[in-house]
Design an enzyme around this catalytic site. Structure first.
Site, PDB file in Angstrom:
ATOM      1  CB  THR A 133     -49.752  56.956   0.023  1.00 47.59           C
ATOM      2  OG1 THR A 133     -49.543  56.260   1.238  1.00 47.59           O
ATOM      3  CG2 THR A 133     -48.693  56.472  -0.962  1.00 47.59           C
ATOM      4  CG  ASP A 134     -48.600  57.722   5.327  1.00 47.27           C
ATOM      5  OD1 ASP A 134     -48.900  56.779   4.566  1.00 47.27           O
ATOM      6  OD2 ASP A 134     -48.936  57.755   6.533  1.00 47.27           O
ATOM      7  CD  GLU A 135     -48.456  52.285   2.453  1.00 49.73           C
ATOM      8  OE1 GLU A 135     -47.806  51.521   1.729  1.00 49.73           O
ATOM      9  OE2 GLU A 135     -49.517  51.948   3.017  1.00 49.73           O
ATOM     10  CE1 TYR A 158     -50.898  52.435  -3.342  1.00 52.10           C
ATOM     11  CE2 TYR A 158     -49.883  52.509  -1.162  1.00 52.10           C
ATOM     12  CZ  TYR A 158     -50.763  53.034  -2.100  1.00 52.10           C
ATOM     13  OH  TYR A 158     -51.492  54.165  -1.800  1.00 52.10           O
ATOM     14  CE  LYS A 162     -50.455  56.941  -4.917  1.00 53.09           C
ATOM     15  NZ  LYS A 162     -51.648  57.369  -5.730  1.00 53.09           N
TER      16      LYS A 162
HETATM   17  P1  NAD Z   1     -59.549  52.393  -3.979  1.00 52.96           P
HETATM   18  O1  NAD Z   1     -58.783  51.169  -4.366  1.00 52.96           O
HETATM   19  O2  NAD Z   1     -60.691  52.278  -3.056  1.00 52.96           O
HETATM   20  O3  NAD Z   1     -60.103  53.106  -5.301  1.00 52.96           O
HETATM   21  C1  NAD Z   1     -59.336  53.237  -6.467  1.00 52.96           C
HETATM   22  C2  NAD Z   1     -60.276  53.607  -7.607  1.00 52.96           C
HETATM   23  O4  NAD Z   1     -59.474  53.754  -8.802  1.00 52.96           O
HETATM   24  C3  NAD Z   1     -61.332  52.543  -7.901  1.00 52.96           C
HETATM   25  O5  NAD Z   1     -62.586  53.159  -8.075  1.00 52.96           O
HETATM   26  C4  NAD Z   1     -60.846  51.905  -9.184  1.00 52.96           C
HETATM   27  O6  NAD Z   1     -61.913  51.407  -9.995  1.00 52.96           O
HETATM   28  C5  NAD Z   1     -60.114  53.059  -9.863  1.00 52.96           C
HETATM   29  N1  NAD Z   1     -59.084  52.589 -10.798  1.00 52.96           N
HETATM   30  C6  NAD Z   1     -58.130  51.649 -10.557  1.00 52.96           C
HETATM   31  N2  NAD Z   1     -57.387  51.466 -11.663  1.00 52.96           N
HETATM   32  C7  NAD Z   1     -57.857  52.319 -12.605  1.00 52.96           C
HETATM   33  C8  NAD Z   1     -57.504  52.594 -13.945  1.00 52.96           C
HETATM   34  N3  NAD Z   1     -56.487  51.937 -14.557  1.00 52.96           N
HETATM   35  N4  NAD Z   1     -58.190  53.543 -14.619  1.00 52.96           N
HETATM   36  C9  NAD Z   1     -59.218  54.202 -14.019  1.00 52.96           C
HETATM   37  N5  NAD Z   1     -59.626  53.959 -12.756  1.00 52.96           N
HETATM   38  C10 NAD Z   1     -58.943  53.023 -12.059  1.00 52.96           C
HETATM   39  O7  NAD Z   1     -58.448  53.410  -3.448  1.00 52.96           O
HETATM   40  P2  NAD Z   1     -58.538  54.507  -2.278  1.00 52.96           P
HETATM   41  O8  NAD Z   1     -58.189  53.857  -1.011  1.00 52.96           O
HETATM   42  O9  NAD Z   1     -59.803  55.256  -2.427  1.00 52.96           O
HETATM   43  O10 NAD Z   1     -57.301  55.450  -2.690  1.00 52.96           O
HETATM   44  C11 NAD Z   1     -57.491  56.508  -3.625  1.00 52.96           C
HETATM   45  C12 NAD Z   1     -56.164  57.230  -3.811  1.00 52.96           C
HETATM   46  O11 NAD Z   1     -55.719  57.742  -2.557  1.00 52.96           O
HETATM   47  C13 NAD Z   1     -55.037  56.326  -4.324  1.00 52.96           C
HETATM   48  O12 NAD Z   1     -54.257  57.064  -5.236  1.00 52.96           O
HETATM   49  C14 NAD Z   1     -54.233  55.989  -3.070  1.00 52.96           C
HETATM   50  O13 NAD Z   1     -52.875  55.752  -3.399  1.00 52.96           O
HETATM   51  C15 NAD Z   1     -54.398  57.268  -2.275  1.00 52.96           C
HETATM   52  N6  NAD Z   1     -54.333  57.114  -0.801  1.00 52.96           N
HETATM   53  C16 NAD Z   1     -55.096  56.166  -0.155  1.00 52.96           C
HETATM   54  C17 NAD Z   1     -55.071  56.101   1.235  1.00 52.96           C
HETATM   55  C18 NAD Z   1     -55.928  55.120   1.998  1.00 52.96           C
HETATM   56  O14 NAD Z   1     -55.815  55.036   3.229  1.00 52.96           O
HETATM   57  N7  NAD Z   1     -56.816  54.364   1.367  1.00 52.96           N
HETATM   58  C19 NAD Z   1     -54.235  56.972   1.957  1.00 52.96           C
HETATM   59  C20 NAD Z   1     -53.440  57.896   1.252  1.00 52.96           C
HETATM   60  C21 NAD Z   1     -53.515  57.957  -0.135  1.00 52.96           C
HETATM   61  O1  DAU Z   2     -50.729  54.974   4.746  1.00 48.50           O
HETATM   62  C1  DAU Z   2     -51.571  55.137   3.658  1.00 48.50           C
HETATM   63  C2  DAU Z   2     -51.882  53.794   3.033  1.00 48.50           C
HETATM   64  O2  DAU Z   2     -52.751  53.101   3.920  1.00 48.50           O
HETATM   65  C3  DAU Z   2     -52.501  53.909   1.654  1.00 48.50           C
HETATM   66  O3  DAU Z   2     -51.583  54.515   0.775  1.00 48.50           O
HETATM   67  C4  DAU Z   2     -52.914  52.542   1.116  1.00 48.50           C
HETATM   68  O4  DAU Z   2     -53.587  52.690  -0.122  1.00 48.50           O
HETATM   69  C5  DAU Z   2     -53.854  51.905   2.126  1.00 48.50           C
HETATM   70  O5  DAU Z   2     -54.209  50.593   1.695  1.00 48.50           O
HETATM   71  C6  DAU Z   2     -53.205  51.833   3.514  1.00 48.50           C
HETATM   72  O6  DAU Z   2     -52.087  50.900   3.516  1.00 48.50           O
HETATM   73  P1  DAU Z   2     -51.811  49.904   4.741  1.00 48.50           P
HETATM   74  O7  DAU Z   2     -51.014  48.769   4.240  1.00 48.50           O
HETATM   75  O8  DAU Z   2     -51.316  50.654   5.911  1.00 48.50           O
HETATM   76  O9  DAU Z   2     -53.338  49.455   5.070  1.00 48.50           O
HETATM   77  P2  DAU Z   2     -53.978  48.015   5.390  1.00 48.50           P
HETATM   78  O10 DAU Z   2     -55.387  48.263   5.811  1.00 48.50           O
HETATM   79  O11 DAU Z   2     -53.726  47.021   4.310  1.00 48.50           O
HETATM   80  O12 DAU Z   2     -53.140  47.554   6.675  1.00 48.50           O
HETATM   81  C7  DAU Z   2     -53.117  48.337   7.853  1.00 48.50           C
HETATM   82  C8  DAU Z   2     -52.208  47.646   8.844  1.00 48.50           C
HETATM   83  O13 DAU Z   2     -52.830  46.419   9.283  1.00 48.50           O
HETATM   84  C9  DAU Z   2     -50.853  47.221   8.279  1.00 48.50           C
HETATM   85  O14 DAU Z   2     -49.867  47.340   9.294  1.00 48.50           O
HETATM   86  C10 DAU Z   2     -51.048  45.770   7.909  1.00 48.50           C
HETATM   87  C11 DAU Z   2     -52.024  45.280   8.973  1.00 48.50           C
HETATM   88  N1  DAU Z   2     -52.948  44.200   8.556  1.00 48.50           N
HETATM   89  C12 DAU Z   2     -53.662  44.377   7.414  1.00 48.50           C
HETATM   90  C13 DAU Z   2     -54.555  43.422   6.997  1.00 48.50           C
HETATM   91  C14 DAU Z   2     -55.338  43.579   5.709  1.00 48.50           C
HETATM   92  C15 DAU Z   2     -53.125  43.092   9.361  1.00 48.50           C
HETATM   93  O15 DAU Z   2     -52.470  42.941  10.426  1.00 48.50           O
HETATM   94  N2  DAU Z   2     -54.031  42.148   8.961  1.00 48.50           N
HETATM   95  C16 DAU Z   2     -54.746  42.248   7.805  1.00 48.50           C
HETATM   96  O16 DAU Z   2     -55.534  41.322   7.481  1.00 48.50           O
END
Ligand code: NAD
Ligand code: DAU
Length: 350
Positions: A133-135, A158, A162
Site C-alpha cells: 500500500t501507499d500508506e 495497519y 504493511k
Molecule cells: P480485503 O480485506 O478485502 O481482503 C483480504 C482477504 O485476505 C480476505 O479475503 C481475507 O479473508 C483474507 N485473509 C485475511 N487474513 C488472512 C489469513 N490470516 N490467512 C489467509 N487469508 C486471510 O482486502 P483488500 O482491500 O482486497 O486488500 C488486499 C491487499 O491489497 C492487502 O494486502 C492490502 O494491504 C492491499 N491494498 C489494498 C488497497 C485498498 O484500497 N483496499 C490499496 C493498496 C493495497
Molecule cells: O491507500 C491505500 C489504503 O486505502 C489501503 O492500504 C487500505 O487497505 C484501504 O482500507 C484504504 O485505507 P483508507 O484508510 O484510506 O480507506 P478508508 O476507506 O477506511 O478511508 C478513506 C478516507 O475516508 C480516510 O481519510 C478516512 C475517511 N473515512 C473513512 C470512513 C470509513 C471517513 O471520513 N468516514 C468513514 O466512515
C-alpha cells in the site's frame, strides 16, 4: 491437464484479490491458479461465483499464520509464482485490534517467504509478488507525490504492519536472493468493496437512510484507482517487473473526502430519483481517526514508463459503475455485513 505455471494467490476471496483471481483465471488458461484464503469477515467466495468451476482454478481454505499448513501447501502444489494479497486491511480495525494485523500481515508474510525460499532453492523462475500500500510512506502535505524512493513513515498499526512486511520481503531478496517484487498502490474502489470502507459505506448508508460519518474536517485526501486497473497493474508487474524492485500504482485521481461524498450523494439522489440535496442532509461530521494521514498521492511514472501500464477507466465512469453495482447487489451487502456468508462457510468447510 498439464499447466505451464502454478500460481498461488493469497486473499483471493477479498475485494482486490477476487478481481486479480478472475483476471488470471480468464486470461491465463494455461496457468493453474490456487486461491488461498482464510475466509475472514472480509473474504467471500460469492465474489468468485463466475470462475469457481473453471478448469484452471482451485480454492484452498487456510490461514497464512499457520506455518505447517503453508509448508504442506507449497509441498503439494510446488508453486512457481506467488501473488500475496491476504491481509487485515482496514485502518480503523488496526487501531482497535493491532495484534491481528501483526499476525496476518507480518507473521503470515514471513511464513509465505519461508515456504517460497524452501521450494525455490534449487529452481529458476519463481516469483514472489507482494501486494502493498501507499500508506507505508506516511502522510503528504498539500504538495508532492509518493515515489518509490520516498522514505517509509507508517503511522497506523495497519500501515506499520504493511511496512514491516515490505521490509521483510526486501530482506529475503537481499539475504537469500528470493526473486521478489513489491507494488504499493493507492485507494481502490469498485465492486465487492467491503462496506466498512468509505465509498461502499456511504452508498449503503444512503440506501438505509443512515448518517454519513465524515472523520474530522473532511478535507483528508485520497488518490482513488479503479480496482480492475489495480489488477491489471499487478498482472503487468508480476510478469514484467524487475526482480528486487518496487512499483507504485495510482490513478492520479485525488479527492478530498467531503468532495467525494458530495459527489456520491448527488449520484445517489439521481439514481434514486429524489430531489438533489436529499442524501447530503445525512452528512455528519464525527470524531477524527487517531493518527489520520492527511493526504496520499501517488507518482506512478516508474510503472508507466518502464512497464507501459496505464489506468483504463475514467473516475466518472468507474464511480457510476460502482454505484450501479451496489444498487444491483443489495443482498451481497446485507450478507457480508450480517456475517451470513461466514456462517455458511463455517458449515461448508468445517
Ligand atoms: P480485503 O480485506 O478485502 O481482503 C483480504 C482477504 O485476505 C480476505 O479475503 C481475507 O479473508 C483474507 N485473509 C485475511 N487474513 C488472512 C489469513 N490470516 N490467512 C489467509 N487469508 C486471510 O482486502 P483488500 O482491500 O482486497 O486488500 C488486499 C491487499 O491489497 C492487502 O494486502 C492490502 O494491504 C492491499 N491494498 C489494498 C488497497 C485498498 O484500497 N483496499 C490499496 C493498496 C493495497
Ligand atoms: O491507500 C491505500 C489504503 O486505502 C489501503 O492500504 C487500505 O487497505 C484501504 O482500507 C484504504 O485505507 P483508507 O484508510 O484510506 O480507506 P478508508 O476507506 O477506511 O478511508 C478513506 C478516507 O475516508 C480516510 O481519510 C478516512 C475517511 N473515512 C473513512 C470512513 C470509513 C471517513 O471520513 N468516514 C468513514 O466512515
Amino acid at each position: 491437464m498439464k499447466f505451464e505455471r502454478t500460481i498461488l494467490i493469497t486473499g483471493g476471496a477479498g475485494f482486490i484479490g477476487s478481481h486479480v483471481v478472475r483476471l488470471f483465471v480468464n486470461k491465463y488458461p494455461n496457468y493453474r491458479i490456487v486461491n488461498l484464503d482464510a475466509l475472514t469477515y472480509a473474504g467471500n467466495l460469492e465474489n468468485l461465483r463466475d470462475v469457481e468451476d473453471a478448469a484452471n482454478y482451485t480454492f484452498e481454505r487456510g490461514d497464512i499464520t499457520d506455518d505447517g499448513f503453508i509448508n504442506n501447501l507449497f509441498e503439494q502444489y510446488q508453486f512457481n509464482g506467488v501473488i500475496h494479497l491476504a491481509a487485515e486491511s482496514h485502518v480503523d480495525r488496526s487501531i482497535s485490534d493491532p495484534m491481528s494485523f501483526i499476525k496476518t500481515n507480518i507473521v503470515g508474510t514471513v511464513n509465505l517467504l519461508n515456504a517460497a525460499r524452501q521450494t525455490w532453492k534449487n529452481t529458476e523462475g519463481g516469483r514472489f509478488h507482494h501486494v502493498s500500500t501507499d500508506e507505508v510512506y506516511g502522510s503528504l502535505g498539500d504538495e508532492g507525490f509518493f515515489t518509490e524512493t520516498t522514505p517509509y513513515d507508517p503511522r497506523s498499526p495497519y500501515s506499520a504492519s504493511k511496512a514491516s512486511s515490505d521490509h521483510l520481503v526486501n530482506a529475503y531478496y537481499h539475504t537469500y536472493n528470493l526473486p521478489i517484487v513489491i507494488s504499493n498502490c493507492s485507494n481502490n474502489y469498485g465492486p465487492n468493496h467491503f462496506p466498512e470502507k468509505l465509498i461502499p459505506l456511504i452508498i449503503n448508508n444512503i440506501l438505509k437512510n443512515k448518517a454519513l460519518p465524515i472523520y474530522g474536517d473532511g478535507k483528508y485526501t485520497r488518490d482513488w484507482l479503479w480496482v480492475k486497473d489495480h489488477a491489471s497493474a499487478i498482472d503487468t508487474i508480476f510478469h514484467n517487473g524487475r526482480v528486487g524492485e518496487s512499483y507504485n500504482i495510482g490513478g492520479n485521481n485525488e479527492w478530498k473526502n467531503i468532495d467525494l461524498v458530495h459527489k456520491l450523494c448527488d449520484i445517489m439522489d439521481e439514481k434514486l430519483e429524489r430531489p438533489q440535496g436529499t442524501a447530503r442532509e445525512l452528512i455528519t461530521f464525527v470524531k477524527d481517526r487517531p493518527g489520520h494521514d492527511r493526504r496520499y498521492a501517488i507518482d506512478a511514472s516508474k510503472l508507466m514508463n518502464e512497464l507501459g501500464w496505464t489506468p483504463s477507466v475514467k473516475f466518472e465512469e468507474g464511480f457510476r459503475e460502482t454505484v450501479d453495482w451496489y444498487l444491483a447487489n443489495k443482498t451481497w451487502v446485507d450478507n457480508v455485513t450480517s456475517g451470513a456468508y461466514q456462517q455458511y462457510y463455517e458449515n461448508q468447510y468445517a
